[in-house]
Design an enzyme around this catalytic site. Structure first.
Site, PDB file in Angstrom:
ATOM      1  N   HIS A  68     -92.030  25.269  40.996  1.00 37.98           N
ATOM      2  CA  HIS A  68     -91.743  25.382  42.576  1.00 37.98           C
ATOM      3  C   HIS A  68     -93.150  25.067  43.156  1.00 37.98           C
ATOM      4  CE1 HIS A  68     -87.852  27.698  42.851  1.00 37.98           C
ATOM      5  NE2 HIS A  68     -88.235  27.989  41.791  1.00 37.98           N
ATOM      6  N   LYS A 117     -93.637  28.849  58.348  1.00 36.33           N
ATOM      7  CA  LYS A 117     -93.736  28.732  56.850  1.00 36.33           C
ATOM      8  C   LYS A 117     -94.939  29.555  56.823  1.00 36.33           C
ATOM      9  CE  LYS A 117     -93.792  24.227  57.314  1.00 36.33           C
ATOM     10  NZ  LYS A 117     -92.981  23.530  56.216  1.00 36.33           N
ATOM     11  N   ARG A 118     -95.145  29.859  55.521  1.00 30.23           N
ATOM     12  CA  ARG A 118     -96.636  30.630  55.086  1.00 30.23           C
ATOM     13  C   ARG A 118     -97.685  29.754  55.527  1.00 30.23           C
ATOM     14  NH1 ARG A 118     -96.105  35.402  51.913  1.00 30.23           N
ATOM     15  NH2 ARG A 118     -98.496  35.115  52.222  1.00 30.23           N
ATOM     16  N   LYS A 169    -100.363  23.016  53.658  1.00 28.95           N
ATOM     17  CA  LYS A 169     -99.044  23.041  54.803  1.00 28.95           C
ATOM     18  C   LYS A 169     -99.584  22.512  56.329  1.00 28.95           C
ATOM     19  CE  LYS A 169     -96.402  26.655  52.765  1.00 28.95           C
ATOM     20  NZ  LYS A 169     -95.157  26.155  52.285  1.00 28.95           N
ATOM     21  N   THR A 182     -87.844  24.057  52.437  1.00 26.82           N
ATOM     22  CA  THR A 182     -86.493  24.515  52.865  1.00 26.82           C
ATOM     23  C   THR A 182     -86.183  24.858  54.431  1.00 26.82           C
ATOM     24  OG1 THR A 182     -86.945  26.576  52.031  1.00 26.82           O
ATOM     25  CG2 THR A 182     -85.620  25.369  50.575  1.00 26.82           C
ATOM     26  N   LYS A 221     -83.132  23.781  57.246  1.00 22.66           N
ATOM     27  CA  LYS A 221     -82.382  24.748  58.182  1.00 22.66           C
ATOM     28  C   LYS A 221     -82.621  23.946  59.623  1.00 22.66           C
ATOM     29  CE  LYS A 221     -84.028  28.390  54.976  1.00 22.66           C
ATOM     30  NZ  LYS A 221     -84.976  29.072  54.429  1.00 22.66           N
TER      31      LYS A 221
HETATM   32  C1  26W Z   1     -98.821  33.723  41.339  1.00 25.88           C
HETATM   33  C2  26W Z   1     -98.659  33.702  43.091  1.00 25.88           C
HETATM   34  C3  26W Z   1     -97.530  32.671  43.587  1.00 25.88           C
HETATM   35  C4  26W Z   1     -96.356  33.291  44.170  1.00 25.88           C
HETATM   36  C5  26W Z   1     -95.372  32.427  44.536  1.00 25.88           C
HETATM   37  C6  26W Z   1     -97.524  31.446  43.140  1.00 25.88           C
HETATM   38  C7  26W Z   1     -96.407  30.455  43.777  1.00 25.88           C
HETATM   39  C8  26W Z   1     -95.352  31.101  44.207  1.00 25.88           C
HETATM   40  C9  26W Z   1     -94.356  30.470  44.659  1.00 25.88           C
HETATM   41  C10 26W Z   1     -93.815  29.577  43.520  1.00 25.88           C
HETATM   42  C11 26W Z   1     -94.640  29.763  46.005  1.00 25.88           C
HETATM   43  C12 26W Z   1     -93.350  29.153  46.767  1.00 25.88           C
HETATM   44  O1  26W Z   1     -92.634  29.859  47.208  1.00 25.88           O
HETATM   45  N1  26W Z   1     -93.318  27.839  46.475  1.00 25.88           N
HETATM   46  C13 26W Z   1     -92.302  27.237  47.340  1.00 25.88           C
HETATM   47  O2  26W Z   1     -91.021  27.110  46.825  1.00 25.88           O
HETATM   48  C14 26W Z   1     -89.992  26.614  47.579  1.00 25.88           C
HETATM   49  C15 26W Z   1     -88.516  26.623  46.583  1.00 25.88           C
HETATM   50  O3  26W Z   1     -88.472  25.966  45.830  1.00 25.88           O
HETATM   51  C16 26W Z   1     -90.212  25.155  47.972  1.00 25.88           C
HETATM   52  O4  26W Z   1     -89.351  24.732  48.819  1.00 25.88           O
HETATM   53  C17 26W Z   1     -91.679  25.008  48.494  1.00 25.88           C
HETATM   54  O5  26W Z   1     -92.042  23.571  48.718  1.00 25.88           O
HETATM   55  C18 26W Z   1     -92.682  25.606  47.738  1.00 25.88           C
HETATM   56  O6  26W Z   1     -94.004  25.645  48.223  1.00 25.88           O
END
Ligand code: 26W
Length: 816
Positions: free
Chosen positions: A355, A543-544, A549, A651, A655
């Site tokens: 992701h 978004k975060r 971003k 995503t 929406k």
């Molecule tokens: C290790 C800490 C950590 C925690 C969560 C690293 C990475 C993440 C996630 C992968 C971050 C995340 O939420 N990525 C997002 O995933 C969405 C669903 O596929 C995408 O639509 C977003 O573009 C992406 O940033």
């Protein structure tokens, strides 16, 4: 189709109120009524849930286990009522009892067991899997504290614990009968029995994994899947010896240690952190989930080798990747298979989704932590690494580059993404452009060696929550026009395209948008005390908070616009309301400072009478799933402005689209596919392409020095970050942001995400939007075409893609 009977419903509801709280129904608080109504709904759901699972057994169906550290489910009551198609009836029944369903739904705390995109995607996937009648389990952690609650104090983010279980959660069932043991620490004893080695873990710490099941109700099909979240409990709830010795803390120490495993969700969503507890959380839920899946399988089968046909473990990013060595451990140590057979089974049961390409998010675990916490798992990972290095050498000889690129263990740390790809039969990205970057850049060596593993699965979102539930006015308008088929087949929205030139229809659409803007304006007035102009453009970025971003570019543009308005008070712009919603990881100081900057600019701009309400800035506190459901229907511009190549998919963009907002963004993630659907003329695209960004990064040839030197308006805007214009007597407050953008010399990597490089084109895109907005029917036409073109972005389509290419599940129709 079952329907709640009014009288039965009323008597059951009132019975439950009295049973739960020993009070008369008329004396119940709204929260008590919420719990009672939830219990009534759960009563109905559990019967369908049981029937669904009995069908699972009868059909001996192939099952998906979706392993994820995060499930951002949002509120359940409203969604469950909609999915059992009883929302309208129950709303009427309650109205007659003088009770507002919305008021009760607002009592529910969002189960915020996720950070952002990854967690919410998992929740959308579960909704679609159930609605499409595919047998699937969500497997996760029952965090006692979800993602922190955000309070904005004097413009700064303050984090508060999210004690969401304080008064209990009405839709979970504790399944004590499925408790299992998870082992930590100890050492591995190897015993040779003349034929083979037996690996026995000794002197380990045991933790009880207790599952809680949450029903995942399909829409209109009486099909109920399970989200199983695991809680950690000690076997002994008190160490009596220590207690006898009067060492009371000691007596609870072990207990606290075990309980802490599932205490809290780590609030980071794009940068790893080597915290041991995080690894313990990962192994805890993965081991419990894999053990239980195998146990359940062996209850109805006698040959473990059959799991390749009946079980698929899908790993939602690298966080659950210990499932690979854990399955190997069970097959080797508990079922006595040899390595080759165990490996062939494991690699045919495991699939992985990436992701993010952000290097700081790619997990690596140091050997010492892994080996000490999980000695047997470490042994197995070491053997996986050794064998994969042999295979790489056989294939590429002494090619250090390849070895470095694909090694599972390197420099005494385990690269979880490499372990994931080595141990999976399928690897996918979450949008076309993202998957291409994985193939060409991030996982190039793996793609070259095993191209057949790689595929793209563009994300999607569930229209049940983000259209039918969130935007009832638009949902009704659509159903009146094309029927209700879109609820389970969003491609039917294409049937609206012919209304693009129907002025009357467009006016109706605009009226709906206006009502949704008024609803959000009410929420903003209540929570922020700001009166927004509902005739202004609602321009939204939610978004975060993360530098890639580029919320910073958004607020810099607003500062730039404000300067122009100060210079030319009669500047003819359409009144604009800029709405932000974003949580920053608590340790991410620059992200938190950006939140402060947004609020500082808002204070100045919102209180400047001279600009006559032309600009308003709102920072929505505690952005989460439930207030997002208020925001998307009210939005007109969807800000998707990440530096190209950085946002894997996004995503929220989908929406916004299905709620009629126009995308203003870069050609990044799924924005590219949104533009493919609606055409560039129905979006506002700007900025560098992913190729350009990646080539600048490789060449390290970008510095914003020239841009700053050549444009006084840019210099003026940047200086306002350090001259107290927005920070009064603390001129240094935003120095860190200033320094992140303004180079000291042209090689210091300033402006890592190319904000100043894309800035003038961003301004152009906004001016184009301003121009287009003045022609209401043209705008509404574009808005309608976005709604009509959003069919592809339903998570139902995404799930069907995964099923067709990766999971190979069969639908299980329950309804007789
Ligand atoms: C290790 C800490 C950590 C925690 C969560 C690293 C990475 C993440 C996630 C992968 C971050 C995340 O939420 N990525 C997002 O995933 C969405 C669903 O596929 C995408 O639509 C977003 O573009 C992406 O940033």
């Amino acid at each position: 189709m079952f329907e709640f009977d009014k009288d039965k419903f009323r008597s059951r509801f009132e019975d439950v109120v009295t049973t739960l709280y020993r009070i008369r129904p008329e004396d119940a608080t709204d929260e008590q009524k919420y719990y009672a109504l939830s219990a009534v709904v759960q009563h109905y759901i559990t019967r369908k849930w049981l029937e669904t699972h009995e069908r699972f057994q009868e059909e001996d169906s192939r099952k998906l286990y979706y392993l994820s550290m995060e499930f951002l489910e949002g509120r359940a009551l409203g969604n469950n009522l909609i999915n059992i198609c009883q929302d309208k009836r129950v709303r009427e029944f309650l109205d007659e009892m003088g009770i507002s369903l919305n008021t009760l739904e607002d009592q529910e705390r969002d189960p915020a067991l996720g950070n952002g995109g990854l967690g919410r995607l998992a929740a959308c996937f579960l909704d679609s899997l159930a609605t499409l009648s595919y047998p699937a389990y969500g497997c996760g952690i029952r965090y006692k504290y979800g993602l922190f609650r955000q309070k904005i104090v004097d413009g700064f983010q303050v984090e508060l614990p999210d004690n969401w279980l304080k008064n209990g959660y009405p839709f979970e069932i504790r399944r004590t009968e499925y408790t299992c043991e998870v082992k930590f620490g100890g050492y591995v004893e190897t015993n040779w029995d003349g034929e083979r080695n037996h690996f026995v873990l000794k002197n380990y710490d045991s933790v009880q994994a207790v599952p809680y099941d949450i029903p995942i109700v399909g829409y209109g099909n009486d099909f109920v899947n399970t989200l199983r979240v695991w809680d950690a409990e000690p076997y002994e709830s008190l160490d009596l010896d220590e207690f006898q010795k009067g060492n009371y803390n000691g007596a609870r120490e072990k207990v606290n240690f075990v309980n802490s495993i599932t205490d809290v969700l780590y609030p980071n969503d794009s940068n790893r952190f080597g915290k041991e507890l995080r690894l313990r959380q990962q192994y805890f839920f993965v081991s419990a989930s894999v053990q239980t899946a195998i146990k359940k399988y062996m209850q109805h089968h006698d040959d473990i080798r059959g799991i390749r046909d009946k079980i698929v473990f899908h790993m939602n990013d690298t966080h659950p990747v210990l499932a690979i060595p854990e399955l190997m451990r069970i097959l080797l140590d508990e079922y006595g298979l040899d390595w080759a057979e165990a490996w062939s089974l494991t690699t045919s049961c495991c699939a992985f989704t990436n992701h993010t390409i952000m290097s700081e998010a790619l997990e690596k675990w140091p050997r010492d932590i892994m080996e000490e916490m999980l000695p047997r798992i470490w042994q197995i990972i070491s053997e996986i690494d050794r064998r994969s290095k042999v295979a790489i050498k056989e294939r590429y000889g002494e090619d250090q580059g390849k070895m470095y690129g694909m090694a599972v263990i390197w420099d005494d740390s385990v690269r979880m993404a490499n372990l994931a790809i080595t141990g999976s039969y399928s690897v996918n990205g979450v949008a076309a452009i993202h998957t291409e970057i994985l193939k060409k850049e991030v996982f190039r060596d793996f793609y070259e060696m095993t191209p057949e593993k790689f595929s793209n699965k563009t994300n999607g979102v569930t229209q049940r929550r983000f259209l039918l539930s969130a935007n009832p006015l638009l949902a009704e308008w659509i159903t009146d026009r094309i029927g209700s088929g879109w609820i389970t087949d969003l491609t039917q929205l294409a049937g609206l395209k012919h209304l693009a030139d129907d002025e009357n229809a467009l006016k109706e659409l605009a009226a709906i948008k206006k009502k949704n803007k008024e609803r959000l304006a009410e929420y903003i007035y209540k929570n922020n005390g700001i009166l927004v102009n509902t005739d202004s453009i609602f321009d939204v970025q939610v978004k975060r908070l993360h530098e890639y971003k580029r919320q910073l570019m958004n607020i810099l543009h607003i500062m730039h616009l404000y300067n122009r308005l100060k210079d030319e008070p009669n500047l003819d712009i359409v009144p604009h309301t800029f709405i932000f919603g974003a949580k920053a990881a608590p340790a991410y100081s620059r992200a938190k400072l950006t939140i402060k900057l947004i609020n500082a600019v808002a204070d100045v701009v919102n209180n400047d009478a001279a600009i006559a309400e032309k600009l308003k800035i709102v920072f929505i506190e505690d952005y989460c799933v439930s207030n997002a459901e208020l925001i998307f229907p009210a939005a007109e511009i969807s800000e998707q402005i990440s530096a190209a190549s950085k946002e894997a998919s996004g995503t929220s963009n989908m929406k916004f689209m299905m709620n009629g907002a126009l995308t203003l963004g870069t050609m990044d993630g799924a924005n590219v596919e949104i533009v493919e659907e609606v055409g560039r003329e129905n979006a506002f695209i700007f900025g560098m392409s992913a190729e350009e960004v990646i080539s600048h990064e490789k060449a390290m040839d970008y510095s914003p020095g020239d841009i700053i030197r050549q444009d006084p308006s840019i210099r003026r805007m940047l200086l306002q970050l350090v001259n107290g214009f927005y920070s009064g007597d603390k001129p240094e407050l935003f120095r860190d942001i200033y320094q992140s953008l303004v180079p000291v010399n042209d090689q210091d990597g300033a402006d890592r995400f190319f904000i100043l490089k894309d800035f003038s084109d961003y301004i152009r895109a906004h001016e184009e939007a301003d121009r287009r907005y003045r022609n209401a029917s043209d705008w509404n036409r574009a808005s309608l075409l976005n709604i009509a073109g959003s069919g592809r972005f339903s998570s139902d389509r995404t799930i069907e893609d995964y099923v067709r290419d990766i999971w190979h599940l069969k639908k299980l129709n329950t309804r007789q």
